[in-house]
Enzyme design. Structure first.
Site, PDB file in Angstrom:
ATOM      1  N   THR A  12       0.791  -1.199   0.000  1.00  0.00           N
ATOM      2  CA  THR A  12       0.000   0.000   0.000  1.00  0.00           C
ATOM      3  C   THR A  12       0.830   1.258   0.000  1.00  0.00           C
ATOM      4  O   THR A  12       1.647   1.483   0.885  1.00  0.00           O
ATOM      5  CB  THR A  12      -0.962   0.085   1.199  1.00  0.00           C
ATOM      6  OG1 THR A  12      -1.719  -1.099   1.272  1.00  0.00           O
ATOM      7  CG2 THR A  12      -1.898   1.256   1.056  1.00  0.00           C
ATOM      8  N   ALA A 167       6.227   3.595  -7.056  1.00  0.00           N
ATOM      9  CA  ALA A 167       6.201   2.202  -7.510  1.00  0.00           C
ATOM     10  C   ALA A 167       7.545   1.772  -8.078  1.00  0.00           C
ATOM     11  O   ALA A 167       7.909   0.594  -8.003  1.00  0.00           O
ATOM     12  CB  ALA A 167       5.101   2.005  -8.555  1.00  0.00           C
ATOM     13  N   CYS A 170       9.711   1.534  -4.350  1.00  0.00           N
ATOM     14  CA  CYS A 170       9.253   0.661  -3.261  1.00  0.00           C
ATOM     15  C   CYS A 170       8.810  -0.696  -3.807  1.00  0.00           C
ATOM     16  O   CYS A 170       7.911  -0.767  -4.640  1.00  0.00           O
ATOM     17  CB  CYS A 170       8.092   1.327  -2.520  1.00  0.00           C
ATOM     18  SG  CYS A 170       7.409   0.311  -1.196  1.00  0.00           S
ATOM     19  N   THR A 173       5.030  -1.658  -3.625  1.00  0.00           N
ATOM     20  CA  THR A 173       4.093  -0.781  -4.329  1.00  0.00           C
ATOM     21  C   THR A 173       4.122  -1.138  -5.807  1.00  0.00           C
ATOM     22  O   THR A 173       5.185  -1.292  -6.381  1.00  0.00           O
ATOM     23  CB  THR A 173       4.507   0.698  -4.149  1.00  0.00           C
ATOM     24  OG1 THR A 173       4.549   1.008  -2.763  1.00  0.00           O
ATOM     25  CG2 THR A 173       3.543   1.632  -4.852  1.00  0.00           C
TER      26      THR A 173
END
EC number: 3.4.25.2
Length: 182
Positions: A12, A167, A170, A173
């Site tokens: 998340t 994204a 991480c 993500t």
């Protein structure tokens, strides 16, 4: 395997920002257990309050849904008063033994205010109107802050670009974004 050695759920990235009278919340779709992607298209962003409030949640899924249900109940009790509903939820969060053990955070926004509800029962309003929570939240937050003053970029474009940057950094993500706006 002891409880402390079990792989933990990760995932998340939620980003909320305001620009030119618009408010946007974006969330990615990845849920991971340890080093394994369990789901890539989870929906962690919703409209509540008859479509006038945006909510994005990070943390343990069941805990987040519990908090979302509690927030919706507070909004029914205090319609049109997002800040008051969040403060009332935070009071419950701090005093209820069950709620105190919930591991989740929420970003909530209406046309006037953006707030973070933390896992400790705090209600915080960011000074710049930008919120980043979850595993990639700091990356998305930094990217959004860098992009917010660029002319020609609207709130949704900034959110999408910032989430794409998060994204790319991480591992918890992904690029499968859900974006809601008011």
């Amino acid at each position: 395997m002891s409880e402390s050695s079990l792989p933990s759920w990760h995932g998340t990235t939620i980003l909320c920002l305001r620009k030119d009278g618009r408010v946007v919340i974006a969330g990615d779709g990845q849920v991971s257990l340890g080093a394994t992607v369990i789901k890539g298209n989870a929906r962690k962003v919703r409209k509540v309050g008859g479509g006038s409030i945006l909510v994005g949640f990070a943390g343990a899924t069941a805990d987040a849904f519990t908090l979302l249900e509690r927030l919706e109940a507070k909004l029914e009790k205090h319609p049109g008063q997002l800040t008051r509903a969040c403060v009332e939820l935070a009071k419950d969060w701090r005093t209820d033994r069950y709620l105190r053990r919930l591991e989740a955070m929420m970003a909530v926004a209406d046309k006037d205010v953006s707030l973070v509800l933390t896992g400790q029962g705090d209600v915080l309003e960011p000074e710049d109107g930008i919120i980043g929570i979850g595993s990639g939240g700091n990356y998305a937050l930094a990217a959004a802050r860098a992009l917010i003053d660029i002319d020609g970029l609207d709130a949704e474009t900034i959110a999408r670009k910032a989430m794409a940057i998060a994204a790319g950094i991480c591992v918890y993500t992904n690029g499968n974004m859900i974006v809601e706006s008011l």
